[in-house]
Design a protein around this motif. Structure first.
Motif, PDB file in Angstrom:
ATOM      1  N   THR A   1     -36.367  47.381   4.862  1.00 32.90           N
ATOM      2  CA  THR A   1     -36.743  48.211   6.011  1.00 32.90           C
ATOM      3  C   THR A   1     -35.581  48.470   6.963  1.00 32.90           C
ATOM      4  N   VAL A   2     -34.434  47.827   6.746  1.00 30.42           N
ATOM      5  CA  VAL A   2     -33.302  47.973   7.663  1.00 30.42           C
ATOM      6  C   VAL A   2     -32.601  49.308   7.432  1.00 30.42           C
ATOM      7  N   SER A   3     -32.353  50.034   8.520  1.00 31.01           N
ATOM      8  CA  SER A   3     -31.558  51.256   8.471  1.00 31.01           C
ATOM      9  C   SER A   3     -30.551  51.211   9.618  1.00 31.01           C
ATOM     10  N   PHE A   4     -29.623  52.170   9.620  1.00 32.51           N
ATOM     11  CA  PHE A   4     -28.532  52.155  10.586  1.00 32.51           C
ATOM     12  C   PHE A   4     -28.516  53.443  11.400  1.00 32.51           C
ATOM     13  N   ASP A   5     -28.114  53.313  12.660  1.00 34.58           N
ATOM     14  CA  ASP A   5     -27.982  54.472  13.531  1.00 34.58           C
ATOM     15  C   ASP A   5     -26.767  55.296  13.129  1.00 34.58           C
ATOM     16  N   LYS A   6     -25.675  54.613  12.766  1.00 41.30           N
ATOM     17  CA  LYS A   6     -24.478  55.259  12.243  1.00 41.30           C
ATOM     18  C   LYS A   6     -24.230  54.735  10.835  1.00 41.30           C
ATOM     19  N   TRP A   7     -23.364  55.441  10.118  1.00 39.31           N
ATOM     20  CA  TRP A   7     -23.080  55.039   8.746  1.00 39.31           C
ATOM     21  C   TRP A   7     -22.490  53.633   8.699  1.00 39.31           C
ATOM     22  N   ALA A   8     -22.985  52.828   7.770  1.00 41.90           N
ATOM     23  CA  ALA A   8     -22.324  51.589   7.377  1.00 41.90           C
ATOM     24  C   ALA A   8     -21.632  51.865   6.045  1.00 41.90           C
ATOM     25  N   ARG A   9     -20.980  50.852   5.493  1.00 40.95           N
ATOM     26  CA  ARG A   9     -20.251  51.060   4.241  1.00 40.95           C
ATOM     27  C   ARG A   9     -20.395  49.836   3.350  1.00 40.95           C
ATOM     28  N   ILE A  10     -20.589  50.084   2.055  1.00 38.55           N
ATOM     29  CA  ILE A  10     -20.639  49.024   1.060  1.00 38.55           C
ATOM     30  C   ILE A  10     -19.462  49.225   0.116  1.00 38.55           C
ATOM     31  N   SER A  11     -18.830  48.130  -0.314  1.00 42.35           N
ATOM     32  CA  SER A  11     -17.666  48.271  -1.188  1.00 42.35           C
ATOM     33  C   SER A  11     -17.653  47.195  -2.260  1.00 42.35           C
ATOM     34  N   PHE A  12     -16.990  47.537  -3.380  1.00 42.86           N
ATOM     35  CA  PHE A  12     -16.853  46.646  -4.528  1.00 42.86           C
ATOM     36  C   PHE A  12     -15.392  46.638  -4.973  1.00 42.86           C
ATOM     37  N   PRO A  13     -14.895  45.522  -5.510  1.00 39.98           N
ATOM     38  CA  PRO A  13     -13.543  45.518  -6.068  1.00 39.98           C
ATOM     39  C   PRO A  13     -13.498  46.299  -7.374  1.00 39.98           C
ATOM     40  N   VAL A  14     -12.343  46.891  -7.662  1.00 41.08           N
ATOM     41  CA  VAL A  14     -12.160  47.606  -8.924  1.00 41.08           C
ATOM     42  C   VAL A  14     -12.007  46.574 -10.043  1.00 41.08           C
ATOM     43  N   PRO A  15     -12.896  46.567 -11.043  1.00 41.40           N
ATOM     44  CA  PRO A  15     -12.777  45.591 -12.136  1.00 41.40           C
ATOM     45  C   PRO A  15     -11.490  45.797 -12.927  1.00 41.40           C
ATOM     46  N   ASP A  16     -10.973  44.725 -13.469  1.00 38.82           N
ATOM     47  CA  ASP A  16      -9.755  44.796 -14.273  1.00 38.82           C
ATOM     48  C   ASP A  16      -9.949  45.746 -15.451  1.00 38.82           C
ATOM     49  N   GLY A  17      -8.937  46.581 -15.686  1.00 39.63           N
ATOM     50  CA  GLY A  17      -8.958  47.471 -16.835  1.00 39.63           C
ATOM     51  C   GLY A  17      -9.745  48.746 -16.639  1.00 39.63           C
ATOM     52  N   MET A  18     -10.290  48.987 -15.452  1.00 31.31           N
ATOM     53  CA  MET A  18     -11.069  50.194 -15.208  1.00 31.31           C
ATOM     54  C   MET A  18     -10.317  51.131 -14.271  1.00 31.31           C
ATOM     55  N   ASP A  19     -10.498  52.431 -14.500  1.00 30.65           N
ATOM     56  CA  ASP A  19      -9.869  53.462 -13.684  1.00 30.65           C
ATOM     57  C   ASP A  19     -10.743  53.723 -12.465  1.00 30.65           C
ATOM     58  N   ALA A  20     -10.198  53.476 -11.282  1.00 31.33           N
ATOM     59  CA  ALA A  20     -10.985  53.607 -10.055  1.00 31.33           C
ATOM     60  C   ALA A  20     -11.524  55.018  -9.859  1.00 31.33           C
ATOM     61  N   GLU A  21     -10.813  56.033 -10.359  1.00 33.08           N
ATOM     62  CA  GLU A  21     -11.246  57.412 -10.139  1.00 33.08           C
ATOM     63  C   GLU A  21     -12.561  57.723 -10.842  1.00 33.08           C
ATOM     64  N   HIS A  22     -12.891  56.969 -11.889  1.00 34.41           N
ATOM     65  CA  HIS A  22     -14.139  57.213 -12.614  1.00 34.41           C
ATOM     66  C   HIS A  22     -15.251  56.260 -12.187  1.00 34.41           C
ATOM     67  N   LEU A  23     -14.964  55.393 -11.225  1.00 38.27           N
ATOM     68  CA  LEU A  23     -15.973  54.478 -10.716  1.00 38.27           C
ATOM     69  C   LEU A  23     -16.666  55.083  -9.503  1.00 38.27           C
ATOM     70  N   GLY A  24     -17.898  54.677  -9.289  1.00 34.14           N
ATOM     71  CA  GLY A  24     -18.622  55.148  -8.123  1.00 34.14           C
ATOM     72  C   GLY A  24     -19.674  54.144  -7.702  1.00 34.14           C
ATOM     73  N   VAL A  25     -20.078  54.246  -6.449  1.00 36.81           N
ATOM     74  CA  VAL A  25     -21.171  53.428  -5.932  1.00 36.81           C
ATOM     75  C   VAL A  25     -22.460  54.228  -6.089  1.00 36.81           C
ATOM     76  N   TYR A  26     -23.468  53.580  -6.659  1.00 29.98           N
ATOM     77  CA  TYR A  26     -24.746  54.230  -6.930  1.00 29.98           C
ATOM     78  C   TYR A  26     -25.870  53.418  -6.291  1.00 29.98           C
ATOM     79  N   VAL A  27     -26.955  54.113  -5.953  1.00 28.25           N
ATOM     80  CA  VAL A  27     -28.145  53.445  -5.437  1.00 28.25           C
ATOM     81  C   VAL A  27     -29.287  53.711  -6.409  1.00 28.25           C
ATOM     82  N   SER A  28     -30.134  52.714  -6.610  1.00 27.41           N
ATOM     83  CA  SER A  28     -31.250  52.859  -7.534  1.00 27.41           C
ATOM     84  C   SER A  28     -32.268  53.852  -6.988  1.00 27.41           C
ATOM     85  N   ASP A  29     -32.791  54.705  -7.894  1.00 28.54           N
ATOM     86  CA  ASP A  29     -33.836  55.646  -7.477  1.00 28.54           C
ATOM     87  C   ASP A  29     -35.232  55.077  -7.691  1.00 28.54           C
TER      88      ASP A  29
END
Length: 330
Positions: A158-186
């Protein structure tokens, strides 16, 4: 272990009582001095920091109290593992019960699972004081995506934010960051792309400019808690159903050029990620994301002759595709 129970315990347990709203199988609700664990169905074994927690039976669930005394007396200890054992037929579920707090007017970066997930909050983001509870869940990729090991459920939902917050993950070894993305479950078994800012340095709620757990990361802005994952998309969009079809002769001097563009991974982000060219000249196009269609017309009547037209598409992970066709007027 002696639990620290106060007058608000009854209210907290009442909040865990059955309601008409659908509830998750297992959840942890953090309060000021304790947390309430609620489990639907048959009572599992629940252990916090290797100590078993007694669950009280209710109509269709069990609820128990976790005192923050479980966190121990060591300075700086701010978390305890809550392990739920449902039986030998399924793996245990583990939640990190933490005392990391988000407060109105404070900017904070909260690290979870040794920095495998970070929550960055600006000073004006939080409406009220909140103790986020985080569960590590290895994501299952949907078509067009490849899973990493990084997936987390952040509650309360139920928690929401008045302004944008940010979530981040480290780039796994051997993966190209440009093809990675953060996704939310639908919540229907699929994933929705929400961002892939590198190093968490663009937009509000920036990660600290420092080496260590918050550097070399992929991040996205969020306005509410939910189920998030770091996924990889290397599949280009699919372009099909070009009309007019190749080697077609037309009478229409300003023919409608149309194609179907589908991307099941990160998706097409905006109209600028699509282009239609006629004999190498760009046309103004219209994109209908619900129908997966892009179309354009020449701005001037065409003379007799053959014309080559091309559709180009780029998804939000940078994968590109193009398809061409040739038609004639006479």
């Amino acid at each position: 272990m002696t639990l620290l129970v106060d007058a608000s315990f009854a209210e907290a347990m009442a909040a865990a009582s059955p309601s008409n709203e659908p509830a998750p199988e297992f959840e942890v609700a953090a309060h000021e001095r304790f947390a309430v664990i609620t489990v639907r169905g048959t009572a599992p074994t629940v252990r916090v920091s290797d100590q078993e927690i007694h669950l009280h039976p209710q109509t269709d669930r069990h609820a128990g109290l976790v005192s923050y005394a479980h966190f121990g007396d060591q300075p700086g200890v701010q978390a305890a593992d809550v392990v739920v054992h449902f039986g030998p037929e399924r793996p245990d579920t583990t939640v990190w019960l933490t005392l990391q707090t988000i407060r109105p007017g404070e900017a904070r970066t909260l690290l979870y699972d040794a920095g495998r997930m970070a929550l960055h909050v600006d000073a004006g983001s939080a409406y009220e004081e909140t103790v986020p509870q985080v569960t590590s869940v290895e994501p299952v990729a949907s078509p067009g995506l490849r899973a990493t090991e990084l997936g987390f459920i952040i509650e309360p939902a139920t928690v929401s934010f008045d302004k944008w917050a940010r979530i981040s993950f480290p780039v796994p070894d051997g993966m190209d960051a440009e093809h990675l993305g953060v996704y939310v479950s639908d919540r229907d078994g699929g994933w929705v792309f929400i961002g892939n800012d590198l190093d968490g340095t663009s937009g509000p709620a920036e990660a600290p400019d420092a080496k260590g757990p918050t550097s070399n990361r992929v991040s996205a802005r969020i306005r509410a808690f939910g189920h998030f994952a770091l996924l990889e998309d290397r599949a280009p969009p699919t372009i099909s159903m070009l009309a007019p079809r190749s080697q077609t002769w037309l009478d229409e001097r300003r023919p409608l050029l149309r194609a179907r563009v589908v991307d099941r991974g990160s998706g097409i982000g905006k109209e600028e990620d699509l282009a239609i060219e006629l004999n190498g000249r760009p046309l103004i196009h219209i994109y209908d994301p619900e129908a997966d269609l892009v179309e354009a017309r020449p701005d001037q009547p065409l003379a007799d002759g053959e014309y080559a037209w091309t559709v180009r598409a780029s998804d939000q992970a940078g994968n590109q595709a193009e398809a061409s066709s040739v038609f004639g007027l006479r």
